[in-house]
Scaffold this motif. Structure first.
Motif, short mmCIF file in Angstrom:
data_model
loop_
_atom_site.label_atom_id
_atom_site.label_comp_id
_atom_site.label_asym_id
_atom_site.label_seq_id
_atom_site.Cartn_x
_atom_site.Cartn_y
_atom_site.Cartn_z
N TYR A 178 0.76 -1.25 0.00
CA TYR A 178 0.00 0.00 0.00
C TYR A 178 0.80 1.30 0.00
N THR A 179 2.00 1.30 0.54
CA THR A 179 2.67 2.62 0.57
C THR A 179 3.77 2.73 -0.49
N ILE A 180 4.44 1.60 -0.79
CA ILE A 180 5.51 1.69 -1.78
C ILE A 180 4.96 1.86 -3.21
N PRO A 181 3.90 1.11 -3.60
CA PRO A 181 3.40 1.31 -4.98
C PRO A 181 3.03 2.77 -5.30
N PRO A 182 2.27 3.49 -4.41
CA PRO A 182 2.03 4.90 -4.76
C PRO A 182 3.31 5.72 -4.85
N ALA A 183 4.30 5.38 -4.00
CA ALA A 183 5.57 6.12 -4.06
C ALA A 183 6.23 5.92 -5.43
N VAL A 184 6.18 4.68 -5.92
CA VAL A 184 6.79 4.40 -7.22
C VAL A 184 6.03 5.15 -8.32
N LEU A 185 4.71 5.07 -8.26
CA LEU A 185 3.89 5.73 -9.29
C LEU A 185 4.12 7.25 -9.28
N LEU A 186 4.09 7.85 -8.10
CA LEU A 186 4.25 9.31 -8.01
C LEU A 186 5.66 9.73 -8.46
N THR A 187 6.66 8.90 -8.11
CA THR A 187 8.03 9.22 -8.53
C THR A 187 8.12 9.15 -10.05
N PHE A 188 7.49 8.13 -10.64
CA PHE A 188 7.52 8.00 -12.09
C PHE A 188 6.88 9.24 -12.76
N LEU A 189 5.75 9.67 -12.20
CA LEU A 189 5.06 10.83 -12.80
C LEU A 189 5.87 12.12 -12.65
N TYR A 190 6.51 12.28 -11.49
CA TYR A 190 7.17 13.56 -11.23
C TYR A 190 8.64 13.57 -11.65
N ARG A 191 9.17 12.37 -11.97
CA ARG A 191 10.62 12.22 -12.21
C ARG A 191 11.21 13.28 -13.14
N PRO A 192 10.58 13.58 -14.30
CA PRO A 192 11.24 14.54 -15.18
C PRO A 192 11.33 15.95 -14.60
N LEU A 193 10.51 16.23 -13.59
CA LEU A 193 10.52 17.59 -13.03
C LEU A 193 11.26 17.67 -11.69
N PHE A 194 11.71 16.52 -11.22
CA PHE A 194 12.39 16.47 -9.93
C PHE A 194 13.66 17.32 -9.96
N THR A 195 13.73 18.33 -9.11
CA THR A 195 14.94 19.16 -9.08
C THR A 195 15.66 18.97 -7.74
N ARG A 196 16.86 19.53 -7.66
CA ARG A 196 17.59 19.46 -6.39
C ARG A 196 16.80 20.16 -5.29
N LEU A 197 16.08 21.22 -5.68
CA LEU A 197 15.28 21.95 -4.70
C LEU A 197 14.18 21.05 -4.13
N ASP A 198 13.56 20.23 -5.00
CA ASP A 198 12.51 19.31 -4.51
C ASP A 198 13.10 18.29 -3.55
N ILE A 199 14.27 17.77 -3.92
CA ILE A 199 14.90 16.76 -3.06
C ILE A 199 15.21 17.38 -1.69
N TYR A 200 15.69 18.61 -1.74
CA TYR A 200 16.02 19.34 -0.52
C TYR A 200 14.76 19.53 0.35
N LYS A 201 13.68 19.96 -0.33
CA LYS A 201 12.42 20.22 0.39
C LYS A 201 11.89 18.94 1.04
N ILE A 202 11.85 17.87 0.24
CA ILE A 202 11.29 16.62 0.76
C ILE A 202 12.21 16.07 1.86
N GLY A 203 13.53 16.13 1.61
CA GLY A 203 14.48 15.63 2.60
C GLY A 203 14.33 16.38 3.92
N PHE A 204 14.17 17.68 3.83
CA PHE A 204 14.02 18.53 5.01
C PHE A 204 12.76 18.11 5.80
N LEU A 205 11.65 17.96 5.06
CA LEU A 205 10.40 17.60 5.74
C LEU A 205 10.45 16.21 6.35
N ILE A 206 11.10 15.26 5.64
CA ILE A 206 11.20 13.90 6.18
C ILE A 206 12.00 13.93 7.49
#
Ligand SMILES: CC(C)=CCC/C(C)=C/CC/C(C)=C/CC/C(C)=C/[C@@H]1[C@@H](COP(=O)(O)OP(=O)(O)O)[C@]1(C)CC/C=C(\C)CC/C=C(\C)CCC=C(C)C
Length: 592
Positions: free
Chosen positions: A12-40
């Motif tokens: 239930y949690t990994i499949p949506p993560a894979v799907l969302l990563t696939f959808l967002y992958r081309p737009l993933f920037t260092r800033l996004d990684i920073y933002k998500i990493g910070f929040l995690i």
């Protein structure tokens, strides 16, 4: 030891993560990684003590046969992973859903609002205070709930832990939480919450985790979902989305007000983000916000291709490209919509004078603002005054105006036609579009603080210039009839003559087989230039590549449509249908 909890993740949690990563992958920037990493990090650090307390006090528990075994402060590893994956999934959903929104235009300067003769105080400080009172009341109530003990304990513990964070985030980001479209706020909270409610119902029914009965109200949202569990997932998703909103609020402040933050880094430190959030809203420059609002609505109204492309850019560069577009659009429209050639000439003269005052303000007696207010209609003030002149040089802007001057040289006499040979067409296209490409590249290199070698820079600029010419050729091929109606034919007269036509005949009848042949010839030229120059996009900073491909491909798609067998330009302009536009953007993003 068992795998039930791990299976919850696998199913239930990994499949949506894979799907969302696939959808967002081309737009993933260092800033996004920073933002998500910070929040995690914040999520894990802030949840561990609380969760550990709950487990140690038997508010909830995990039978030993459902977990693999290792724990952190008594919390099963699977649970710690839950904090990580939930924050990741909800953050990604937020990033995807909020992408089309240009958030800086939702900043509000809390100065007096309304007409200058009847100013009214802004309502925003009251909204902020009301929210603060609301969250404070919840904190007090939840403390009382814990104090009374028994059934109210679990709900009280959830609220007393989550609400102080919500209060803090509200205090920082209430403008965005209240003002942004629900695609940025309520929807990214509601969708994962509903999903996790369903997952939780299944997990509780299977006994993967167990809630003690003495500390809950015993109410169920639906069969199998205790009200406290529902509250927990709602609160945690609110925390994640509020956290993202606060982060974006800070970024918007940093990238919108150069007078407050002159040259913000691409990855601002947490302390700079907090400093941005602490700036009182009364210090926001309302003219800057209005300028951005005008730019967005201008882009939305005037260019579907660039509007779609602009959504794929992020941060400072999105703002700067919007402002550049706004200037170019206004300049082009002032000339094209002028009722007479004399008036069009006058606008060009005034724009030259504006550039002179803006770029040489220290040498000039008049300030640019005063000049613009005296000489231009109010509707275009912001487009001129917000042009990012510190980031683009004056030369391409002067050349753009030279290009508009060429537009004015059209008259009914063939001898005055400004585009006689293909070289004239190249010169014209280079002036009105090559220059635009050069300015876009200059902004990209500036904002991403990219250092290219002298040779690489020259190569990229040259390719950009040729790409600009390619796009302009598509533009001319699309608009043969529209331009003829304005008394202009941009096809070289040498081409017209070799097709057995005359300038006057094209003006009078801008369609037919021979016109289609000329259109094809122009499109062939466009595609040759495009093929030859598109590779250079990959030499630009990585964050700008996919968005630039979207910008270029969306426009070239107009050319592909015109080239289709049997395609006929009916009344008005050829436009690419929405579905096709989206599929072009998807392919461009993924470099397919
Ligand atoms: C994503 C985003 C917001 C981009 C903004 C791009 C921008 C600043 C565009 C300005 C457009 C404009 C109004 C210019 C005035 C002169 C003009 C009319 C030029 C023609 C544009 C067509 O727009 P439209 O169809 O809306 O115009 P009309 O209705 O016909 O008046 C042009 C065809 C020029 C557009 C050229 C570019 C945007 C340059 C593209 C090239 C790059 C970005 C460089 C690529 C890089 C490499 C290395 C190859």
């Amino acid at each position: 030891m068992g795998f039930d909890y791990a299976l919850v993740h696998i199913k239930y949690t990994i499949p949506p993560a894979v799907l969302l990563t696939f959808l967002y992958r081309p737009l993933f920037t260092r800033l996004d990684i920073y933002k998500i990493g910070f929040l995690i990090t914040v999520a894990v650090v802030s949840t561990i003590p609380w969760d550990s307390y709950l487990i140690r006090h038997d508010i909830w528990s995990y039978p030993s046969h459902v977990i693999i075994g290792p724990t952190v402060f008594d919390i099963p590893l699977e649970e710690v992973f839950f904090f990580v994956i939930q924050t990741y999934n909800t953050s990604l959903l937020y990033l995807i859903l909020s992408k089309p929104t240009f958030q800086p235009v939702y900043l509000r300067s809390e100065k007096l609002v309304g007409h200058s003769h009847d100013p009214k105080p802004s309502q925003w400080p009251y909204y902020k205070l009301l929210g603060q009172l609301f969250f404070t009341a919840i904190i007090v109530t939840s403390a009382l709930m814990i104090n009374t003990g028994q059934e109210a304990t679990y709900a009280g513990l959830i609220l007393v832990w989550a609400t102080p964070f919500l209060l803090l985030l509200w205090t920082f980001a209430y403008q965005f939480i209240l003002g942004l479209p629900i695609s940025n706020t309520a929807i990214p909270i509601a969708l994962p919450t509903l999903y996790l409610w369903i997952v939780d119902t299944l997990a509780l029914k299977r006994g993967t985790w167990v809630i003690s009965h003495g500390t809950t109200f015993g109410y169920h949202l639906w069969d199998g979902l205790e009200i406290e569990e529902a509250l927990f997932f709602l609160m945690t998703n609110m925390l994640i989305v509020f956290g993202q909103l606060a982060f974006d609020n800070a970024l918007s402040i940093l990238y919108t007000f150069p007078n407050l933050f002159p040259d913000p880094p691409t990855l601002p430190s947490p302390s700079l983000l907090v400093r941005a959030l602490l700036v009182p809203a009364s210090k926001y420059d309302p003219d800057r916000i209005r300028g951005l609002q005008d730019a967005v609505s201008r882009l939305k109204r005037k260019s579907r291709s660039f509007f779609l492309a602009s959504a794929t850019f992020q941060g400072q560069i999105r703002t700067d490209l919007l402002l550049l577009y706004s200037f170019c659009r206004v300049a082009d429209d002032l000339v094209d919509d002028a009722p007479s050639q004399e008036e069009a000439s006058l606008w060009i003269e005034r724009m030259r004078a504006f550039l002179q005052t803006a770029y040489e303000s220290e040498k000039s007696d008049t300030c640019p603002e005063e000049y613009v207010r005296k000489n231009f209609p109010p509707s275009v003030h912001s487009a001129l005054l917000q042009l990012p002149i510190t980031k683009v040089s004056r030369k391409p802007l002067d050349e753009l105006l030279d290009g508009f001057d060429m537009d004015l040289a059209f008259s009914n006499k063939l001898s005055d036609h400004p585009i006689k040979e293909e070289a004239d067409l190249d010169l014209y296209a280079q002036r009105v579009a090559g220059t635009v490409a050069l300015m876009c590249i200059a902004l990209i290199l500036h904002d991403y603080k990219s250092i290219l070698s002298k040779d690489d820079r020259a190569r990229v600029l040259d390719a950009g210039n040729r790409m600009g010419i390619a796009l302009q050729c598509v533009n001319i091929a699309r608009d043969i009839a529209v331009d003829a109606e304005m008394g202009r034919v941009y096809l070289p007269t040498s081409w017209i003559a070799s097709a057995g036509l005359s300038y006057q005949s094209v003006l009078k009848t801008p369609h037919g087989t021979r016109i289609e042949k000329l259109r094809s010839k122009l499109l062939d030229k466009a595609f040759l230039l495009y093929e030859d120059s598109r590779g250079a996009i990959e030499a630009l900073p990585i964050e700008a590549r996919a968005p630039l491909r979207v910008a270029v491909e969306s426009y070239m798609e107009i050319g592909r449509m015109l080239r289709q067998e049997g395609y006929e330009v009916k009344a008005g302009r050829a436009t690419v249908p929405m579905c096709r536009r989206l599929s072009v953007a998807w392919r461009a993003l993924n470099h397919l």
